[in-house]
Design a protein around this motif. Structure first.
Motif, PDB file in Angstrom:
ATOM      1  N   PRO A  62       2.428  20.122 -24.925  1.00  0.00           N
ATOM      2  CA  PRO A  62       3.764  20.707 -24.743  1.00  0.00           C
ATOM      3  C   PRO A  62       4.816  19.677 -24.338  1.00  0.00           C
ATOM      4  O   PRO A  62       6.016  19.922 -24.463  1.00  0.00           O
ATOM      5  CB  PRO A  62       3.544  21.745 -23.636  1.00  0.00           C
ATOM      6  CG  PRO A  62       2.336  21.280 -22.902  1.00  0.00           C
ATOM      7  CD  PRO A  62       1.463  20.629 -23.935  1.00  0.00           C
ATOM      8  N   GLY A  63       4.360  18.519 -23.868  1.00  0.00           N
ATOM      9  CA  GLY A  63       5.319  17.460 -23.526  1.00  0.00           C
ATOM     10  C   GLY A  63       6.086  16.944 -24.722  1.00  0.00           C
ATOM     11  O   GLY A  63       7.117  16.271 -24.579  1.00  0.00           O
ATOM     12  N   ASN A  64       5.611  17.271 -25.936  1.00  0.00           N
ATOM     13  CA  ASN A  64       6.294  16.844 -27.167  1.00  0.00           C
ATOM     14  C   ASN A  64       7.258  17.905 -27.698  1.00  0.00           C
ATOM     15  O   ASN A  64       7.763  17.772 -28.823  1.00  0.00           O
ATOM     16  CB  ASN A  64       5.261  16.509 -28.254  1.00  0.00           C
ATOM     17  CG  ASN A  64       4.455  15.268 -27.911  1.00  0.00           C
ATOM     18  OD1 ASN A  64       4.949  14.367 -27.230  1.00  0.00           O
ATOM     19  ND2 ASN A  64       3.221  15.220 -28.379  1.00  0.00           N
ATOM     20  N   ILE A  65       7.508  18.935 -26.925  1.00  0.00           N
ATOM     21  CA  ILE A  65       8.360  20.034 -27.397  1.00  0.00           C
ATOM     22  C   ILE A  65       9.734  19.540 -27.842  1.00  0.00           C
ATOM     23  O   ILE A  65      10.219  19.876 -28.927  1.00  0.00           O
ATOM     24  CB  ILE A  65       8.501  21.111 -26.303  1.00  0.00           C
ATOM     25  CG1 ILE A  65       7.233  21.965 -26.252  1.00  0.00           C
ATOM     26  CG2 ILE A  65       9.717  21.999 -26.564  1.00  0.00           C
ATOM     27  CD1 ILE A  65       7.225  22.980 -25.134  1.00  0.00           C
ATOM     28  N   ASN A  66      10.398  18.746 -27.001  1.00  0.00           N
ATOM     29  CA  ASN A  66      11.745  18.280 -27.353  1.00  0.00           C
ATOM     30  C   ASN A  66      11.752  17.473 -28.639  1.00  0.00           C
ATOM     31  O   ASN A  66      12.655  17.619 -29.479  1.00  0.00           O
ATOM     32  CB  ASN A  66      12.351  17.455 -26.214  1.00  0.00           C
ATOM     33  CG  ASN A  66      12.971  18.334 -25.132  1.00  0.00           C
ATOM     34  OD1 ASN A  66      13.057  19.540 -25.309  1.00  0.00           O
ATOM     35  ND2 ASN A  66      13.379  17.747 -24.037  1.00  0.00           N
TER      36      ASN A  66
END
Length: 448
Positions: free
Chosen positions: A38-42
């Motif tokens: 989820p850290g790659n969402i942006n």
């Protein structure tokens, strides 16, 4: 089918869940992207516009709050408020999912899910988003949507919706390239005159002799080249909207003639003694600063009051950071279709370079920059080197108003480009639109 053009992002740290949803949805949608971290969402939502994001509520303790789903939901809604989010949860997390709905999620799915329920939920959300988009894009000009989510553009949209249905005269203010003509057309399209003529005149380019013949018309024989009667733009626009662009550049004499027509609501063609009644809604635009319009030596105050019942200021692109990526996606999609290209994605560094530029040429410059990028790109992921900003715009912002010597303009432009590219000759030559050899000759010429 509604889903055929949909792009879906699924975020879950369980590889089996990602595989199952990919196999279920891949035959139905345009594209499905899966993401474990989820850290790659942006990065994901900046590089591509998703119609729906399916988000798990729990992630192996990446965020130590016990409410990981809520944390990442807030991240998504901050970065992309318009994107629908479906939360995935276990039975024990129902209360948390309900809280997620209050925080902005559109729906939730319970694990293990029913395939038909998943498809129906996504279909309903995509239909809903399409309806919202159509309503949002109701502000169009010649079928081109006026795009913007920034606070500055929300103010513009509000004024168009309030003023459009009236017959109030409107003065549109803004720099070159901000889209004043689109705002004028949107005002017309949102008025009761929408089915009547919309006539645009660039009055700033008309000479003294052409001003009256173009606006008021003439009779056969009124002057040497008047071989037949011709209606002026006021008569042509009768019943509709007359848009006078660059109104700030007309002379005092032209202002007097225009004021007379607006006060009397009639025009007298050149060579005629008979006045013709007119019924028009007047919209004017100028890139002249409001304080300059207040100078009575340059512009009559009584005319300003006549044309300026309501004013709308279109913000420059440098004040619309939130809109740059939205506009970029729109223009790239237009040129993908125009030049028969496969859909493009945006590399993160491409977006960073795009958003760091201040766009002195505003939306028009952004449009031309992206058209070039689509044409020249070798792949389907736009990279920072695909962005070549105009040296014309750069020369305007770099050189002081007192510098009019062509050699000084060229020298300062070269210095600016070299500085931005940290002395890289190849990149600088490419941005300046010249060969390396030509750039070396100029460096020698100016002793750089």
């Amino acid at each position: 089918m509604v889903l055929k053009k949909a792009q879906i992002l699924v975020i879950d740290d369980d590889a089996d869940v990602l595989t199952a949803l990919r196999l279920l949805l891949k035959p139905l949608v345009k594209e499905i992207v899966t993401e474990k971290n989820p850290g790659n969402i942006n990065l994901q939502i900046e590089s591509k516009k998703f119609d729906v994001i399916i988000l798990d509520m729990n992630f192996n303790g990446l965020v130590n709050t016990g409410n990981e789903g809520i944390f990442w939901l807030n991240k998504i809604k901050k970065a992309s408020p318009e994107t629908a989010v479906i939360l995935m949860t276990a039975y024990v997390d129902i209360d948390l999912a309900i809280r997620g709905l209050k925080e902005g999620a559109s729906d939730f799915l319970v694990k293990p899910w029913n395939n038909e329920k998943v498809i129906n939920t996504i279909t309903t959300l995509v239909k809903s988003e399409q309806t919202k988009t159509k309503k949002k894009n109701a502000l169009t000009a010649s079928n081109q949507p006026i795009i913007g989510d920034s606070d500055a553009m929300e103010d513009v949209f509000t004024k168009i919706q309030k003023v459009g249905p009236t017959d109030a005269n409107v003065l549109i203010l803004g720099e070159n390239g901000t889209g004043k003509d689109l705002i004028a057309k949107a005002l017309h399209d949102n008025s009761h005159r929408r089915d009547r003529p919309f006539v645009k005149v660039d009055v700033g380019s008309l000479t003294a002799s052409l001003f009256e013949s173009e606006l008021f018309g003439y009779k056969k024989g009124a002057f040497t080249d008047a071989r037949e009667d011709r209606k002026g733009r006021f008569e042509t626009a009768n019943g509709g909207t007359l848009f006078l662009d660059e109104i700030g550049n007309i002379s005092i004499g032209q202002q007097v003639r225009l004021l007379t027509v607006l006060q009397n609501r009639q025009v007298t063609p050149i060579g005629s003694n008979t006045a013709v009644p007119i019924d028009i809604r007047l919209i004017c635009a100028t890139n002249v600063a409001p304080q300059a319009l207040a100078d009575e030596k340059k512009f009559r105050k009584d005319l300003i009051y006549r044309i300026n019942t309501v004013d709308i200021t279109v913000p420059p692109l440098r004040q619309r950071d939130a809109d740059i990526v939205l506009l970029a996606r729109y223009f790239v999609s237009v040129y993908e279709e125009k030049y028969s290209k496969e859909p493009f994605e945006f590399d993160a560094s491409f977006l960073k370079k795009l958003k760091s530029h201040d766009f002195p040429g505003n939306v028009r410059e952004l449009q031309y920059v992206l058209e070039r990028a689509v044409i020249m790109s070798d792949g389907n992921v736009l990279q920072p080197e695909d962005l070549v900003f105009s040296s014309i715009e750069r020369s305007v912002e770099t050189v002081t108003p007192q510098t009019t010597n062509l050699d000084d303009l060229e020298k300062n432009t070269i210095l600016k480009v070299l500085e931005q590219n940290k002395g890289n000759i190849s990149k600088s030559a490419k941005e300046l639109g010249i060969t390396r050899a030509a750039l070396y000759r100029r460096l020698e010429k100016y002793g750089l």
